[in-house]
Enzyme design. Structure first.
Site, PDB file in Angstrom:
ATOM      1  N   LYS A  13      -7.817   7.534  -0.513  1.00  0.00           N
ATOM      2  CA  LYS A  13      -6.751   8.509  -0.257  1.00  0.00           C
ATOM      3  C   LYS A  13      -6.409   9.303  -1.517  1.00  0.00           C
ATOM      4  O   LYS A  13      -6.293  10.513  -1.476  1.00  0.00           O
ATOM      5  CB  LYS A  13      -5.459   7.810   0.201  1.00  0.00           C
ATOM      6  CG  LYS A  13      -5.569   7.050   1.494  1.00  0.00           C
ATOM      7  CD  LYS A  13      -4.201   6.504   1.905  1.00  0.00           C
ATOM      8  CE  LYS A  13      -3.614   5.490   0.930  1.00  0.00           C
ATOM      9  NZ  LYS A  13      -4.294   4.193   0.925  1.00  0.00           N
ATOM     10  N   ARG A  88       4.016   4.605   5.537  1.00  0.00           N
ATOM     11  CA  ARG A  88       3.168   3.429   5.653  1.00  0.00           C
ATOM     12  C   ARG A  88       3.597   2.575   6.830  1.00  0.00           C
ATOM     13  O   ARG A  88       3.092   1.462   6.993  1.00  0.00           O
ATOM     14  CB  ARG A  88       3.288   2.609   4.376  1.00  0.00           C
ATOM     15  CG  ARG A  88       2.039   2.606   3.520  1.00  0.00           C
ATOM     16  CD  ARG A  88       2.336   1.737   2.305  1.00  0.00           C
ATOM     17  NE  ARG A  88       1.146   1.306   1.637  1.00  0.00           N
ATOM     18  CZ  ARG A  88       0.564   1.981   0.655  1.00  0.00           C
ATOM     19  NH1 ARG A  88       1.019   3.146   0.275  1.00  0.00           N
ATOM     20  NH2 ARG A  88      -0.500   1.480   0.064  1.00  0.00           N
ATOM     21  N   ARG A 123     -12.381  -0.890  -9.001  1.00  0.00           N
ATOM     22  CA  ARG A 123     -11.491   0.256  -9.213  1.00  0.00           C
ATOM     23  C   ARG A 123     -10.871   0.240 -10.614  1.00  0.00           C
ATOM     24  O   ARG A 123     -10.506  -0.793 -11.144  1.00  0.00           O
ATOM     25  CB  ARG A 123     -10.374   0.256  -8.171  1.00  0.00           C
ATOM     26  CG  ARG A 123      -9.397   1.401  -8.378  1.00  0.00           C
ATOM     27  CD  ARG A 123      -8.787   1.882  -7.098  1.00  0.00           C
ATOM     28  NE  ARG A 123      -7.722   1.026  -6.612  1.00  0.00           N
ATOM     29  CZ  ARG A 123      -6.992   1.350  -5.549  1.00  0.00           C
ATOM     30  NH1 ARG A 123      -7.227   2.459  -4.883  1.00  0.00           N
ATOM     31  NH2 ARG A 123      -6.053   0.527  -5.137  1.00  0.00           N
ATOM     32  N   ARG A 156      -5.352  -2.101 -12.078  1.00  0.00           N
ATOM     33  CA  ARG A 156      -3.984  -2.254 -11.578  1.00  0.00           C
ATOM     34  C   ARG A 156      -3.646  -3.717 -11.331  1.00  0.00           C
ATOM     35  O   ARG A 156      -4.498  -4.489 -10.907  1.00  0.00           O
ATOM     36  CB  ARG A 156      -3.844  -1.485 -10.257  1.00  0.00           C
ATOM     37  CG  ARG A 156      -3.301  -0.100 -10.445  1.00  0.00           C
ATOM     38  CD  ARG A 156      -3.433   0.726  -9.196  1.00  0.00           C
ATOM     39  NE  ARG A 156      -2.953   0.044  -7.997  1.00  0.00           N
ATOM     40  CZ  ARG A 156      -2.983   0.600  -6.784  1.00  0.00           C
ATOM     41  NH1 ARG A 156      -3.467   1.809  -6.621  1.00  0.00           N
ATOM     42  NH2 ARG A 156      -2.534  -0.062  -5.748  1.00  0.00           N
ATOM     43  N   ARG A 167      -2.875  -6.830   1.302  1.00  0.00           N
ATOM     44  CA  ARG A 167      -2.687  -5.387   1.478  1.00  0.00           C
ATOM     45  C   ARG A 167      -3.425  -4.887   2.714  1.00  0.00           C
ATOM     46  O   ARG A 167      -2.932  -4.014   3.431  1.00  0.00           O
ATOM     47  CB  ARG A 167      -3.137  -4.645   0.222  1.00  0.00           C
ATOM     48  CG  ARG A 167      -2.108  -4.797  -0.913  1.00  0.00           C
ATOM     49  CD  ARG A 167      -2.701  -4.562  -2.268  1.00  0.00           C
ATOM     50  NE  ARG A 167      -3.103  -3.196  -2.480  1.00  0.00           N
ATOM     51  CZ  ARG A 167      -3.980  -2.821  -3.424  1.00  0.00           C
ATOM     52  NH1 ARG A 167      -4.532  -3.711  -4.225  1.00  0.00           N
ATOM     53  NH2 ARG A 167      -4.284  -1.566  -3.563  1.00  0.00           N
TER      54      ARG A 167
END
Ligand code: ADP
Ligand code: ZN
Length: 210
Positions: A13, A88, A123, A156, A167
């Site tokens: 996203k 969300r 990531r 992160r 998640r």
């Protein structure tokens, strides 16, 4: 033009939001980045949000809604904006309506859970501007340095294998119902995430032209 990007964590996203921002000159607003900024600054909202984020749970609506409200009244949002990571949940979509925000299109980026887990593991995120990279799929030009702002890339706190499972669960339970919500309003566009980021971007931009 006000847009929403839906998709599982790690679906891309943020990367697509940045591409749309560059193509249409409207700001990309990531509630995740806004909250991480608040955490860094130690604001009351940040202090309340941190434990939820580290656990991979949604931050309570009142906190996120306030953070978003404050952002979208800023001058650069006058011609529209791209929301990445908001709404969300159905209650958040209703909050958006109550704010008087009219949404034009909603793009949902579809990626399988197995692929999501692989992506999150690789990531890297810029802690200064929030840009996101992948060690093999979307590497920065210089190792560990953000192409956009030159800051160091980091992993992160919530990009761990354990947290990503919660998640994903949260996404399927609370966020995915938004697809039918926006489909019934005739606003939903599905984009299948491609191996190459550039191919996903091409599909995303094409969907917005049509
Ligand atoms: P990703 O899409 O990769 O999960 P984000 O940066 O969008 O990453 O979100 C990270 C975390 O921030 C979420 O797991 C959640 O705890 C919190 N968060 C971000 N946006 C929202 C939101 N709209 N409502 C509740 N929590 C949010
Ligand atoms: Zn950066």
């Amino acid at each position: 033009m006000n847009l929403i990007l839906l998709g599982a964590p790690g679906a891309g996203k943020g990367t697509q939001a940045d591409a749309i921002r560059d193509a249409f000159s409207i700001p990309a607003i990531s509630t995740g980045n806004l909250l991480r900024e608040d955490i860094k600054l130690g604001t009351p909202a940040g202090l309340k949000a941190k434990d939820y984020m580290d656990a991979g749970q949604l931050v309570p609506d009142d906190i996120v809604v306030d953070v978003l409200k404050e952002r979208i009244v800023q001058d650069d949002c006058k011609k529209g904006f791209i929301l990445d990571g908001f709404p969300r949940s159905i209650p958040q979509a209703e909050a958006l309506e109550k704010m008087g925000v009219n949404i034009d299109k909603v793009i949902s980026i579809e990626v399988d859970d197995d692929e999501i887990i692989r992506r999150i593991a690789g990531r890297r995120t810029c802690s200064a501007c929030g840009a996101s990279y992948h060690v093999t799929d979307n590497p920065p030009k210089h190792e560990n340095i953000c192409d956009r702002c030159g800051s160091r890339l980091t992993v992160r706190d919530d990009d761990t294998v354990e947290t990503i499972k919660s998640r994903l669960e949260v996404y399927h339970k609370q966020t995915e119902p938004l697809k039918s919500f926006y489909e019934s309003e005739g606003k939903l566009i599905i984009v299948f995430g491609q191996k190459d980021v550039k191919d996903t971007t091409r599909l995303t931009l094409k969907a917005l032209e049509g």
